[in-house]
Every structure is written in structure tokens, then in C-alpha cells.
Design a protein around this motif. Structure first.
Motif, PDB file in Angstrom:
ATOM      1  N   VAL A   1       1.713   4.975   0.568  1.00  0.00           N
ATOM      2  CA  VAL A   1       1.148   5.993   1.436  1.00  0.00           C
ATOM      3  C   VAL A   1       1.514   7.341   0.978  1.00  0.00           C
ATOM      4  O   VAL A   1       2.797   7.596   1.134  1.00  0.00           O
ATOM      5  CB  VAL A   1       1.643   5.822   3.194  1.00  0.00           C
ATOM      6  CG1 VAL A   1       0.925   6.754   4.049  1.00  0.00           C
ATOM      7  CG2 VAL A   1       1.120   4.297   3.413  1.00  0.00           C
TER       8      VAL A   1
ATOM      9  N   VAL B   1       0.881  -1.345   0.049  1.00  0.00           N
ATOM     10  CA  VAL B   1      -0.026   0.092  -0.014  1.00  0.00           C
ATOM     11  C   VAL B   1       0.914   1.086   0.057  1.00  0.00           C
ATOM     12  O   VAL B   1       1.863   1.368   0.858  1.00  0.00           O
ATOM     13  CB  VAL B   1      -0.882  -0.067   1.201  1.00  0.00           C
ATOM     14  CG1 VAL B   1      -1.737   1.253   1.179  1.00  0.00           C
ATOM     15  CG2 VAL B   1      -1.865  -1.256   1.425  1.00  0.00           C
TER      16      VAL B   1
ATOM     17  N   TYR C   1      -4.162   6.529   0.589  1.00  0.00           N
ATOM     18  CA  TYR C   1      -3.591   4.835   0.568  1.00  0.00           C
ATOM     19  C   TYR C   1      -4.087   4.613  -1.032  1.00  0.00           C
ATOM     20  O   TYR C   1      -5.026   4.696  -1.420  1.00  0.00           O
ATOM     21  CB  TYR C   1      -4.347   4.195   1.345  1.00  0.00           C
ATOM     22  CG  TYR C   1      -4.139   4.393   3.064  1.00  0.00           C
ATOM     23  CD1 TYR C   1      -2.799   4.549   3.574  1.00  0.00           C
ATOM     24  CD2 TYR C   1      -5.061   4.805   3.925  1.00  0.00           C
ATOM     25  CE1 TYR C   1      -2.384   4.627   4.797  1.00  0.00           C
ATOM     26  CE2 TYR C   1      -4.928   5.189   5.127  1.00  0.00           C
ATOM     27  CZ  TYR C   1      -3.438   5.102   5.661  1.00  0.00           C
ATOM     28  OH  TYR C   1      -3.216   5.482   7.003  1.00  0.00           O
TER      29      TYR C   1
ATOM     30  N   ASP D   1      -6.761   2.129  -1.856  1.00  0.00           N
ATOM     31  CA  ASP D   1      -7.440   2.301  -0.679  1.00  0.00           C
ATOM     32  C   ASP D   1      -8.806   1.119  -0.195  1.00  0.00           C
ATOM     33  O   ASP D   1      -9.239   1.437   0.636  1.00  0.00           O
ATOM     34  CB  ASP D   1      -8.046   3.646  -0.683  1.00  0.00           C
ATOM     35  CG  ASP D   1      -8.906   3.966  -1.646  1.00  0.00           C
ATOM     36  OD1 ASP D   1      -9.214   3.198  -2.751  1.00  0.00           O
ATOM     37  OD2 ASP D   1      -9.662   5.049  -1.543  1.00  0.00           O
TER      38      ASP D   1
ATOM     39  N   PHE E   1       3.102  -1.283   4.118  1.00  0.00           N
ATOM     40  CA  PHE E   1       2.937   0.051   3.804  1.00  0.00           C
ATOM     41  C   PHE E   1       4.214   0.637   3.527  1.00  0.00           C
ATOM     42  O   PHE E   1       5.086   0.657   4.338  1.00  0.00           O
ATOM     43  CB  PHE E   1       2.299   0.564   5.279  1.00  0.00           C
ATOM     44  CG  PHE E   1       0.704   0.123   5.448  1.00  0.00           C
ATOM     45  CD1 PHE E   1      -0.251   1.149   4.847  1.00  0.00           C
ATOM     46  CD2 PHE E   1       0.470  -0.761   6.083  1.00  0.00           C
ATOM     47  CE1 PHE E   1      -1.675   0.686   5.152  1.00  0.00           C
ATOM     48  CE2 PHE E   1      -0.874  -1.228   6.379  1.00  0.00           C
ATOM     49  CZ  PHE E   1      -2.064  -0.534   5.870  1.00  0.00           C
TER      50      PHE E   1
ATOM     51  N   SER F   1       0.147  11.199   8.254  1.00  0.00           N
ATOM     52  CA  SER F   1       0.277   9.578   7.860  1.00  0.00           C
ATOM     53  C   SER F   1       1.438   8.907   8.518  1.00  0.00           C
ATOM     54  O   SER F   1       1.698   7.694   7.903  1.00  0.00           O
ATOM     55  CB  SER F   1       0.494   9.566   6.310  1.00  0.00           C
ATOM     56  OG  SER F   1       1.824  10.178   5.893  1.00  0.00           O
TER      57      SER F   1
END
Ligand SMILES: [Cu+2]
Length: 124
Positions: free
Chosen positions: A46, A44, A50, A53, A67, A76
Motif C-alpha cells: 500500500v 499487497v 495497491y 491491484d 496489506f 490509505s
């Protein structure tokens, strides 16, 4: 109206419908995660939110969300998955894995600590 005008009008209409369909249906479908060995794994991004998402996984198999934060905004710097009692600090430029087991089908949110960035995990 000449035949050419009718064709152009219909082509334009068709294109508009395709664009609307793409944004309202296709874009909301989310990313289906494929199992890689023991984990259903997804990365994902960032950055201003995201990406993806919406993430779709199967229940009963461990999930690893990696992430990767590509910004320095304080907003974030943490990601929370309250339904799975998980949270992590995301240093800029690093990839931080979060692992958990989604036991029950449902929809679960993940977000930054202030709830400004949001994402959804759909467990099927
Ligand atoms: Cu935030």
C-alpha cells in the motif's frame, strides 16, 4: 529505401507493438495467487495505490491478503472489502492480514475508505 532502413523500421515497429501489448494486455492480467497450505495468500503493498491491484484467486478456498502499508497519507489508512464485510486499519510499516472465503466466482473491489485507491479481486 535501403534494406538497412527497412530492417530498422520493422524492428522499431515490432518494439512498439510489444510495448503496447505489455501495457494493455499483460499488465491487466493481474497476479495469480498460489495456495500456501490452507490459504491462498498474497502480500499487497500500500503506497500510492495497491500493488498488485488485480489479484486472481480460486473460489471455495480461504484467502489471506496481507496489506503492507509503506506511507503515512491518511487516505490509505483503512482498506475495505465491502463484498466480504471486511475492513482493517493499516498502521504505517505494519503488515495486516485480512482473511475471508470467496464462495462465488466474480469480481470484487477493495478500496480505501474514500474509494481513491482501488483494487480488484477476481475469483475464478
Ligand atoms: Cu483514500
Amino acid at each position: 529505401m535501403a534494406t538497412a532502413q527497412i530492417i530498422v523500421t520493422l524492428a522499431g515497429l515490432g518494439l512498439s507493438i510489444t510495448i503496447v501489448w505489455f501495457f494493455f494486455f499483460s499488465a491487466k492480467e493481474g497476479m495469480r495467487v498460489e495456495a500456501k497450505g490452507k490459504f491462498q495468500e498474497a502480500t499487497v503493498l500500500v503506497k500510492g495505490g495497491y500493488t498488485p491491484d488485480v489479484i486472481i484467486v480460486e473460489h471455495g478456498k480461504p484467502v489471506r491478503l496481507k496489506f503492507h502499508r509503506q506511507e503515512t497519507a491518511a487516505c490509505s489508512e483503512m482498506v475495505l472489502l465491502p463484498d466480504f464485510n471486511k475492513s482493517a486499519t493499516l498502521p504505517t510499516g505494519e503488515t495486516v492480514p485480512i482473511e475471508f472465503l470467496p464462495e462465488k466466482p466474480g469480481e470484487y473491489e477493495f478500496s480505501c475508505q474514500m474509494g481513491m485507491f482501488r483494487g480488484k479481486l477476481i475469483v475464478e
